[in-house]
Design an enzyme around this catalytic site. Structure first.
Site, PDB file in Angstrom:
ATOM      1  N   ASN A 192     -11.222 -32.155  20.374  1.00 39.31           N
ATOM      2  CA  ASN A 192     -10.854 -32.534  21.750  1.00 39.31           C
ATOM      3  C   ASN A 192     -11.145 -31.356  22.672  1.00 39.31           C
ATOM      4  OD1 ASN A 192      -9.660 -33.400  24.113  1.00 39.31           O
ATOM      5  ND2 ASN A 192      -7.551 -33.142  23.372  1.00 39.31           N
ATOM      6  N   LYS A 247     -10.961 -31.242  25.850  1.00 35.15           N
ATOM      7  CA  LYS A 247     -10.148 -31.240  27.085  1.00 35.15           C
ATOM      8  C   LYS A 247     -11.068 -31.024  28.298  1.00 35.15           C
ATOM      9  CE  LYS A 247      -6.507 -29.450  24.193  1.00 35.15           C
ATOM     10  NZ  LYS A 247      -5.130 -29.060  24.109  1.00 35.15           N
ATOM     11  N   HIS A 254      -2.357 -38.783  24.655  1.00 28.91           N
ATOM     12  CA  HIS A 254      -2.321 -37.340  24.379  1.00 28.91           C
ATOM     13  C   HIS A 254      -1.161 -36.725  25.160  1.00 28.91           C
ATOM     14  CE1 HIS A 254      -3.381 -33.108  24.289  1.00 28.91           C
ATOM     15  NE2 HIS A 254      -4.098 -33.390  23.211  1.00 28.91           N
ATOM     16  N   GLU A 300      -0.826 -34.093  26.794  1.00 26.14           N
ATOM     17  CA  GLU A 300      -1.144 -33.558  28.132  1.00 26.14           C
ATOM     18  C   GLU A 300      -1.213 -34.682  29.156  1.00 26.14           C
ATOM     19  OE1 GLU A 300      -4.549 -31.231  26.977  1.00 26.14           O
ATOM     20  OE2 GLU A 300      -3.204 -29.911  25.862  1.00 26.14           O
ATOM     21  N   GLU A 319       1.103 -34.982  16.739  1.00 22.88           N
ATOM     22  CA  GLU A 319       0.890 -33.721  17.430  1.00 22.88           C
ATOM     23  C   GLU A 319       2.203 -33.217  18.027  1.00 22.88           C
ATOM     24  OE1 GLU A 319      -3.391 -33.041  18.567  1.00 22.88           O
ATOM     25  OE2 GLU A 319      -2.535 -34.162  20.215  1.00 22.88           O
ATOM     26  N   GLY A 356      -1.854 -25.882  21.517  1.00 26.09           N
ATOM     27  CA  GLY A 356      -2.358 -24.774  22.331  1.00 26.09           C
ATOM     28  C   GLY A 356      -1.458 -23.563  22.347  1.00 26.09           C
ATOM     29  N   SER A 400      -2.725 -26.480  17.076  1.00 23.91           N
ATOM     30  CA  SER A 400      -3.180 -25.144  16.686  1.00 23.91           C
ATOM     31  C   SER A 400      -3.829 -25.096  15.299  1.00 23.91           C
ATOM     32  CB  SER A 400      -2.030 -24.135  16.797  1.00 23.91           C
ATOM     33  OG  SER A 400      -1.598 -24.047  18.143  1.00 23.91           O
TER      34      SER A 400
HETATM   35  C1  PEP Z   1      -4.995 -31.072  21.094  1.00 19.10           C
HETATM   36  O1  PEP Z   1      -5.531 -30.898  22.166  1.00 19.10           O
HETATM   37  O2  PEP Z   1      -4.779 -32.228  20.706  1.00 19.10           O
HETATM   38  C2  PEP Z   1      -4.631 -29.909  20.284  1.00 19.10           C
HETATM   39  C3  PEP Z   1      -4.046 -30.098  19.141  1.00 19.10           C
HETATM   40  O3  PEP Z   1      -4.914 -28.674  20.815  1.00 19.10           O
HETATM   41  P1  PEP Z   1      -4.856 -27.259  20.019  1.00 19.10           P
HETATM   42  O4  PEP Z   1      -5.638 -27.452  18.728  1.00 19.10           O
HETATM   43  O5  PEP Z   1      -5.498 -26.283  20.934  1.00 19.10           O
HETATM   44  O6  PEP Z   1      -3.427 -26.967  19.733  1.00 19.10           O
END
Ligand code: PEP
Length: 255
Positions: free
Chosen positions: A10, A12, A96, A98, A168, A174, A214
């Site tokens: 992803n 973003k 998601h 975000e 998640e 992040g 992460s």
């Molecule tokens: C995500 O954007 O779904 C995500 C898990 O980001 P990151 O791997 O940077 O934590």
């Protein structure tokens, strides 16, 4: 039960067109994607057409980060499922964290988007996860279950075959902080159990459930070693072709 590992990157709101081309060219040189795992890129809208052309005929799938639930019309700034499909997308994210937190998308909206994706033939990746506060309060099961109930409202067992779920934890996205493999496995088992109880055992056994938060080349092997983790939704570490290729390699050898 055989569930093909899925590794989704992803991006973003990152990468211009030239950066998208450079990533795909570098990633393709680093990594010959085998049938063992399914690799998926989720670039920003502006890169979809270009990525779709570059990935056509390869084993790397393309998806989008969001969609609008209407088919067409006066929805300034929005993108429909058909537009995504025309760029070569087969997958789309729904819910998601975000989108939920920064853009105030609630469960009924996530449900409408997910239903629109299903109706169009796109494969939705439904993201669910708890906040740090909910995690600390021991409310993970309550939070995840309430999201699943609302986001999958009116989705039948046949449609469930087209859905991937991504667990998640918001506190791990992040932040550099990852759920431990055991913690991620426990919550993913809980999700699989909910699918079995709400739909049926077979649906639960074949459903792909990813972990996101992460993920990096160093922690991939220990996470994929868990029997219920079927792949990853990767944010930051998917932006660099080398680190994304290392994640795919680690997931292949560990799956
Ligand atoms: C995500 O954007 O779904 C995500 C898990 O980001 P990151 O791997 O940077 O934590």
């Amino acid at each position: 039960m055989d569930r093909r590992v899925l590794i989704a990157g992803n991006w973003k709101m990152n990468k211009t067109l030239p950066e998208t081309e450079a990533f795909i060219s570098a990633f393709s040189e680093l990594r010959t994607v085998s049938d063992e795992v399914e690799v998926l890129l989720l670039p920003p809208f502006t890169s979809l057409d270009c990525a779709g052309r570059l990935l056509a005929g390869t084993r790397i799938a393309l998806g989008a980060q969001d969609l609008h639930f209407e088919e067409a019309g006066a929805f300034t700034g929005e993108i429909s499922a058909e537009m995504l499909k025309a760029c070569g997308c087969t997958y789309v994210l729904a819910g998601h964290s975000e989108r939920r937190t920064l853009f105030r998308e609630d469960d009924p909206l996530v449900n409408r988007k997910l239903s629109a994706a299903l109706a169009s033939g796109l494969l939705p990746i439904l993201c669910v996860g708890e906040t740090l506060e909910e995690h600390r309060q021991g409310r993970v099961e309550e939070r995840i279950t309430s999201q699943l109930i609302a986001d999958l409202d009116a989705v039948d067992a046949k449609e469930m075959a087209s859905i991937v779920i991504a667990y998640e934890p918001i506190w791990a996205i992040g932040t550099g902080e990852t759920a431990s493999p055991e913690e991620a496995e426990e919550t993913i088992c809980l999700i699989r159990g909910w699918v079995a109880a709400t739909y049926d055992e077979h649906r639960a056994a074949v459903m792909r459930i990813l972990y996101g938060g992460s993920v990096n080349p160093e922690n991939t092997a220990s996470l994929i070693a868990q029997s219920n983790i079927d792949g990853f939704l990767v944010g930051g570490a998917s932006l660099d072709p080398d680190s994304f290729a290392r994640i795919v390699t680690a997931a292949c050898s560990g799956s």
